[in-house]
Write an enzyme that holds these catalytic residues in place. Structure first.
Site, PDB file in Angstrom:
ATOM      1  N   HIS A 176      12.494  -0.744-116.322  1.00  0.00           N
ATOM      2  CA  HIS A 176      13.454  -1.641-116.982  1.00  0.00           C
ATOM      3  C   HIS A 176      13.217  -1.771-118.490  1.00  0.00           C
ATOM      4  O   HIS A 176      14.149  -1.702-119.288  1.00  0.00           O
ATOM      5  CB  HIS A 176      13.380  -3.042-116.367  1.00  0.00           C
ATOM      6  CG  HIS A 176      13.428  -3.048-114.868  1.00  0.00           C
ATOM      7  ND1 HIS A 176      14.270  -2.232-114.149  1.00  0.00           N
ATOM      8  CD2 HIS A 176      12.750  -3.779-113.944  1.00  0.00           C
ATOM      9  CE1 HIS A 176      14.102  -2.462-112.857  1.00  0.00           C
ATOM     10  NE2 HIS A 176      13.187  -3.394-112.708  1.00  0.00           N
ATOM     11  N   ALA A 204      18.764  -5.177 -98.929  1.00  0.00           N
ATOM     12  CA  ALA A 204      20.085  -5.036 -98.318  1.00  0.00           C
ATOM     13  C   ALA A 204      20.742  -6.410 -98.175  1.00  0.00           C
ATOM     14  O   ALA A 204      21.909  -6.600 -98.528  1.00  0.00           O
ATOM     15  CB  ALA A 204      19.959  -4.344 -96.964  1.00  0.00           C
ATOM     16  N   ASP A 212      15.089  -6.927 -97.153  1.00  0.00           N
ATOM     17  CA  ASP A 212      15.372  -7.955 -98.151  1.00  0.00           C
ATOM     18  C   ASP A 212      16.437  -7.500 -99.164  1.00  0.00           C
ATOM     19  O   ASP A 212      17.381  -8.241 -99.482  1.00  0.00           O
ATOM     20  CB  ASP A 212      14.040  -8.265 -98.861  1.00  0.00           C
ATOM     21  CG  ASP A 212      14.199  -9.256 -99.975  1.00  0.00           C
ATOM     22  OD1 ASP A 212      14.406 -10.437 -99.657  1.00  0.00           O
ATOM     23  OD2 ASP A 212      14.135  -8.860-101.149  1.00  0.00           O
ATOM     24  N   ASP A 262      18.200   1.706-111.540  1.00  0.00           N
ATOM     25  CA  ASP A 262      17.399   0.760-112.321  1.00  0.00           C
ATOM     26  C   ASP A 262      18.346  -0.420-112.516  1.00  0.00           C
ATOM     27  O   ASP A 262      19.303  -0.338-113.295  1.00  0.00           O
ATOM     28  CB  ASP A 262      17.002   1.365-113.669  1.00  0.00           C
ATOM     29  CG  ASP A 262      16.142   0.401-114.464  1.00  0.00           C
ATOM     30  OD1 ASP A 262      16.469  -0.800-114.508  1.00  0.00           O
ATOM     31  OD2 ASP A 262      15.133   0.828-115.045  1.00  0.00           O
ATOM     32  N   HIS A 263      18.090  -1.523-111.801  1.00  0.00           N
ATOM     33  CA  HIS A 263      19.141  -2.551-111.769  1.00  0.00           C
ATOM     34  C   HIS A 263      19.366  -3.219-113.124  1.00  0.00           C
ATOM     35  O   HIS A 263      20.404  -3.808-113.360  1.00  0.00           O
ATOM     36  CB  HIS A 263      18.895  -3.569-110.648  1.00  0.00           C
ATOM     37  CG  HIS A 263      17.856  -4.598-110.943  1.00  0.00           C
ATOM     38  ND1 HIS A 263      16.520  -4.372-110.792  1.00  0.00           N
ATOM     39  CD2 HIS A 263      17.958  -5.878-111.386  1.00  0.00           C
ATOM     40  CE1 HIS A 263      15.845  -5.458-111.129  1.00  0.00           C
ATOM     41  NE2 HIS A 263      16.689  -6.388-111.490  1.00  0.00           N
TER      42      HIS A 263
HETATM   43  N1  LIG Z   1      13.744  -6.564-102.440  1.00  0.00           N
HETATM   44  C1  LIG Z   1      14.056  -6.417-103.745  1.00  0.00           C
HETATM   45  O1  LIG Z   1      14.486  -7.346-104.447  1.00  0.00           O
HETATM   46  C2  LIG Z   1      13.875  -5.087-104.400  1.00  0.00           C
HETATM   47  C3  LIG Z   1      13.520  -3.979-103.657  1.00  0.00           C
HETATM   48  N2  LIG Z   1      13.424  -2.762-104.286  1.00  0.00           N
HETATM   49  C4  LIG Z   1      13.081  -1.565-103.515  1.00  0.00           C
HETATM   50  O2  LIG Z   1      13.964  -1.446-102.405  1.00  0.00           O
HETATM   51  C5  LIG Z   1      13.308  -0.861-101.298  1.00  0.00           C
HETATM   52  C6  LIG Z   1      13.417  -1.793-100.091  1.00  0.00           C
HETATM   53  O3  LIG Z   1      12.793  -3.018-100.404  1.00  0.00           O
HETATM   54  P1  LIG Z   1      12.933  -4.298 -99.451  1.00  0.00           P
HETATM   55  O4  LIG Z   1      14.301  -4.423 -98.914  1.00  0.00           O
HETATM   56  O5  LIG Z   1      12.375  -5.423-100.239  1.00  0.00           O
HETATM   57  O6  LIG Z   1      11.930  -3.928 -98.264  1.00  0.00           O
HETATM   58  P2  LIG Z   1      11.806  -4.633 -96.834  1.00  0.00           P
HETATM   59  O7  LIG Z   1      10.385  -4.458 -96.429  1.00  0.00           O
HETATM   60  O8  LIG Z   1      12.373  -5.995 -96.836  1.00  0.00           O
HETATM   61  O9  LIG Z   1      12.731  -3.741 -95.895  1.00  0.00           O
HETATM   62  C7  LIG Z   1      12.322  -2.490 -95.400  1.00  0.00           C
HETATM   63  C8  LIG Z   1      13.377  -1.958 -94.447  1.00  0.00           C
HETATM   64  O10 LIG Z   1      12.956  -0.699 -93.938  1.00  0.00           O
HETATM   65  C9  LIG Z   1      13.083  -0.694 -92.519  1.00  0.00           C
HETATM   66  N3  LIG Z   1      12.069   0.225 -91.983  1.00  0.00           N
HETATM   67  C10 LIG Z   1      10.720   0.164 -92.144  1.00  0.00           C
HETATM   68  N4  LIG Z   1      10.130   1.207 -91.545  1.00  0.00           N
HETATM   69  C11 LIG Z   1      11.123   1.970 -91.007  1.00  0.00           C
HETATM   70  C12 LIG Z   1      11.160   3.191 -90.287  1.00  0.00           C
HETATM   71  N5  LIG Z   1      10.053   3.872 -89.965  1.00  0.00           N
HETATM   72  N6  LIG Z   1      12.366   3.673 -89.900  1.00  0.00           N
HETATM   73  C13 LIG Z   1      13.502   3.004 -90.204  1.00  0.00           C
HETATM   74  N7  LIG Z   1      13.533   1.850 -90.880  1.00  0.00           N
HETATM   75  C14 LIG Z   1      12.355   1.338 -91.278  1.00  0.00           C
HETATM   76  C15 LIG Z   1      12.880  -2.154 -92.143  1.00  0.00           C
HETATM   77  O11 LIG Z   1      13.512  -2.519 -90.937  1.00  0.00           O
HETATM   78  P3  LIG Z   1      12.837  -2.488 -89.494  1.00  0.00           P
HETATM   79  O12 LIG Z   1      11.577  -3.269 -89.610  1.00  0.00           O
HETATM   80  O13 LIG Z   1      13.880  -3.076 -88.615  1.00  0.00           O
HETATM   81  O14 LIG Z   1      12.621  -1.056 -89.251  1.00  0.00           O
HETATM   82  C16 LIG Z   1      13.660  -2.842 -93.266  1.00  0.00           C
HETATM   83  O15 LIG Z   1      15.035  -2.806 -92.991  1.00  0.00           O
HETATM   84  C17 LIG Z   1      11.884  -0.594-101.782  1.00  0.00           C
HETATM   85  O16 LIG Z   1      11.834   0.694-102.316  1.00  0.00           O
HETATM   86  C18 LIG Z   1      11.696  -1.604-102.911  1.00  0.00           C
HETATM   87  O17 LIG Z   1      10.735  -1.181-103.829  1.00  0.00           O
HETATM   88  C19 LIG Z   1      13.691  -2.614-105.614  1.00  0.00           C
HETATM   89  C20 LIG Z   1      14.044  -3.690-106.406  1.00  0.00           C
HETATM   90  C21 LIG Z   1      14.143  -5.016-105.868  1.00  0.00           C
HETATM   91  O1  LIG Z   2      12.439  -4.543-110.336  1.00  0.00           O
HETATM   92  C1  LIG Z   2      11.969  -5.663-110.373  1.00  0.00           C
HETATM   93  O2  LIG Z   2      12.645  -6.617-111.022  1.00  0.00           O
HETATM   94  C2  LIG Z   2      12.415  -7.989-110.738  1.00  0.00           C
HETATM   95  C3  LIG Z   2      13.005  -8.756-111.910  1.00  0.00           C
HETATM   96  O3  LIG Z   2      14.392  -8.545-111.939  1.00  0.00           O
HETATM   97  P1  LIG Z   2      15.350  -9.624-112.600  1.00  0.00           P
HETATM   98  O4  LIG Z   2      16.691  -9.018-112.469  1.00  0.00           O
HETATM   99  O5  LIG Z   2      15.178 -10.897-111.811  1.00  0.00           O
HETATM  100  O6  LIG Z   2      14.882  -9.796-114.002  1.00  0.00           O
HETATM  101  C4  LIG Z   2      10.959  -8.292-110.571  1.00  0.00           C
HETATM  102  O7  LIG Z   2      10.816  -9.616-110.075  1.00  0.00           O
HETATM  103  C5  LIG Z   2      10.350  -7.355-109.562  1.00  0.00           C
HETATM  104  O8  LIG Z   2       8.939  -7.580-109.492  1.00  0.00           O
HETATM  105  C6  LIG Z   2      10.597  -5.921-109.957  1.00  0.00           C
HETATM  106  O9  LIG Z   2      10.206  -5.076-108.893  1.00  0.00           O
END
Ligand SMILES: NC(=O)C1=CN([C@@H]2O[C@H](COP(=O)(O)OP(=O)(O)OC[C@H]3O[C@@H](n4cnc5c(N)ncnc54)[C@H](OP(=O)(O)O)[C@@H]3O)[C@@H](O)[C@H]2O)C=CC1
Ligand SMILES: O=C1O[C@H](COP(=O)(O)O)[C@@H](O)[C@H](O)[C@H]1O
Length: 500
Positions: free
Chosen positions: A245, A21, A19, A182-183
């Site tokens: 944050h 990415a 998500d 820390d975005h």
């Molecule tokens: N989504 C957001 O808005 C935010 C996310 N974060 C942080 O970013 C990080 C990623 O979050 P998010 O993108 O939401 O997570 P997702 O669950 O959407 O993505 C996880 C990714 O990891 C891959 N993956 C899982 N297991 C393995 C493995 N064993 N080997 C290789 N690849 C693997 C998955 O692909 P596949 O299944 O193809 O392996 C997928 O691409 C986390 O640390 C989250 O806390 C922080 C702030 C905001």
């Molecule tokens: O890091 C996080 O931030 C979002 C809120 O970010 P914002 O830029 O939309 O204010 C929050 O929804 C999420 O739970 C948290 O992991």
């Protein structure tokens, strides 16, 4: 951000199908490319478990740009995605690292890259340490160029787990090679806090306990936990938002002027603020912090379910989706000034704002009627609007005289909306440049966990019997109001437009 940087590097994104990415990273790199900030000698390698060809991956990247980038209509997508490559990968499998290594070496040749690497860990945090150690063991970090590790939150779950993670990554990367994201530090108006404070003769003389009565930081969201119930159950609002944050915003508001605008000088000042945070001892947690959990309610005219009904959430969950707190900074500048903070999900409005409330005048010359008098406030609008408002009093424009509250407003959105870069875009740009100022140093992370841990331990040991205690669509539980009332203050009402 007009400069073109020397971006000659391979950026490896671990979690390339995830998500983060898709929603943030690809659109941000594309925006940098589209605006001409990148040189042409960069490559992006996406890795994740699922099997994709380069072609399929490039199509996914294009889709994410169409869905999430304001620049998508500029049609540089085709040339952009030629820089993208995909490698099926399992983080626990040695062969994956070997295949990745030879791909990186080929890309160095193809794009004339001198071995510079950015490893971006956009994956579940339990993999962070494993990836760093395997990168080293399989020889991916031994290159002729520089190497940088970008690491997403959460950085640990508490101080011991953060320490363990830090020790693992420090075996491979030095502190100045680690970019802890820390975005919020990439948001335009968060970056503006320092400028407002240190580039204006007006504020700095007043920025202390002699003239400021309290500071309020609100970061409210209308969304619930969405699909992240599993993660959120272990995190809660305190770890998810406050540890990182919110405390970062406190540090920027409270720090002393740095000697120079260098990464080290700014970090040193922030670290001093973290060291001055008054610890909340377990017996006093209820005096300083309150927690909430949303019940069913109405948000933006839509009925929504309560937290305990969300998927992957325990129907008797004790996890907080709202936190309000009073943070005291025991140093010369801030002694006696409460920093009130609050954040929560499913609240009335999506908004992040800082309200600096100045003390009352020593004597009342003008205000015969209460409604004529407004408070002196500086409101910094972080999002969704970006800007600030200064609330003052002025003469009423009428022959009968009197006074009236007025507001001086700076609206950053209307000035530069088209060019306002997203937080991730700014942070990626900084990382490619090698500027770690807007990333968090280990000492900041450690000290913020040290502050948070006693609160989360007290809450884990004492179930909140009131949960759920606020309706979705409200501004949190009543006891959040009481936290300020007992000190003679109130939360300044927040709407998405500003103060009412
Ligand atoms: N989504 C957001 O808005 C935010 C996310 N974060 C942080 O970013 C990080 C990623 O979050 P998010 O993108 O939401 O997570 P997702 O669950 O959407 O993505 C996880 C990714 O990891 C891959 N993956 C899982 N297991 C393995 C493995 N064993 N080997 C290789 N690849 C693997 C998955 O692909 P596949 O299944 O193809 O392996 C997928 O691409 C986390 O640390 C989250 O806390 C922080 C702030 C905001
Ligand atoms: O890091 C996080 O931030 C979002 C809120 O970010 P914002 O830029 O939309 O204010 C929050 O929804 C999420 O739970 C948290 O992991």
């Amino acid at each position: 951000m007009n400069d073109q940087i020397n971006s000659a590097s391979v950026i490896v994104i671990f979690g390339a199908t995830g998500d983060l990415a898709k929603r943030k990273l690809y659109p941000s790199i594309y925006n940098l490319y589209e605006k001409g900030h990148l040189t042409d000698d960069f490559a992006v390698v996406g890795v994740a478990r699922r099997q994709l060809s380069n072609e399929e991956f490039r199509n996914n990247v294009k889709d994410s740009i169409y869905e999430n980038s304001s620049k998508a209509a500029d049609s540089k997508e085709d040339s952009f995605v030629k820089h993208f490559f995909y490698q099926p990968f399992d983080v626990t499998n040695d062969e994956s690292y070997q295949a990745l290594k030879s791909m990186l070496e080929n890309l160095d040749q193809q794009f004339s890259i001198p071995g510079n690497r950015i490893f971006y860990l956009a994956m579940a945090p339990e993999f962070f340490g494993t990836i760093a150690l395997n990168l080293e063991a399989e020889g991916l970090t031994q290159t002729d160029g520089w190497k940088r590790l970008v690491i997403e939150k959460p950085f640990g779950h508490n101080l011991p787990s953060a320490k363990k993670l830090n020790e693992e990554i420090r075996q491979v990367f030095s502190e100045d090679e680690i970019y802890r994201i820390d975005h919020y530090l990439g948001k335009e108006m968060v970056q503006n806090i320092e400028v407002i404070r240190f580039a204006n003769a007006l504020f700095e003389p007043l920025w202390n306990n002699r003239y400021i009565s309290n500071i309020q930081i609100t970061s409210s969201e209308t969304v619930g936990v969405e699909t992240r119930g599993g993660y959120y159950e272990k995190s809660g609002a305190l770890r998810d938002m406050v540890q990182n944050h919110i405390l970062q915003m406190v540090a920027l508001l409270a720090m002393e002027p740095p000697i120079k605008l260098t990464t080290e000088d700014i970090r040193n000042e922030k670290i001093k603020v973290f060291r001055s945070l008054r610890p909340v001892i377990p017996e006093e947690v209820d005096q300083y912090f309150v927690r909430g959990q949303y019940d069913a309610g109405e948000v933006n005219d839509k009925e929504v379910q309560g937290y305990r009904e969300e998927s992957n959430v325990d129907p008797e969950s004790n996890t907080e989706t709202f936190v309000a707190g009073k943070v005291m900074i025991d140093n010369f500048r801030w002694a006696g000034v409460p920093f009130y903070i609050r954040t929560g999900k499913r609240m009335a409005t999506k908004s992040t704002k800082i309200v600096v409330e100045f003390k009352e005048l020593p004597m009342n010359l003008y205000f015969e009627q209460q409604e004529e008098k407004g408070p002196n406030l500086l409101v910094i609008n972080i999002q969704p609007e970006e800007g600030m408002r200064l609330h003052l009093n002025a003469k009423k424009s009428s022959p009968t005289g009197g006074t009236t509250p007025i507001q001086l407003e700076f609206n950053n959105n209307s000035l530069t909306s088209i060019n306002t870069p997203e937080a991730y875009e700014r942070l990626l740009y900084d990382c490619m440049k090698g500027d770690a100022t807007n990333f968090t140093h280990w000492d900041e992370v450690a000290l913020s966990w040290q502050f948070i841990d006693p609160i989360s331990i007290a809450w884990a040991n004492n179930k909140e019997e009131d949960f759920p205690n606020y309706a979705a669509g409200s501004m949190g539980p009543r006891k959040s109001e009481k936290l300020l009332e007992k000190d003679g203050f109130k939360w300044w009402p927040i709407t998405h437009k500003g103060l009412e």
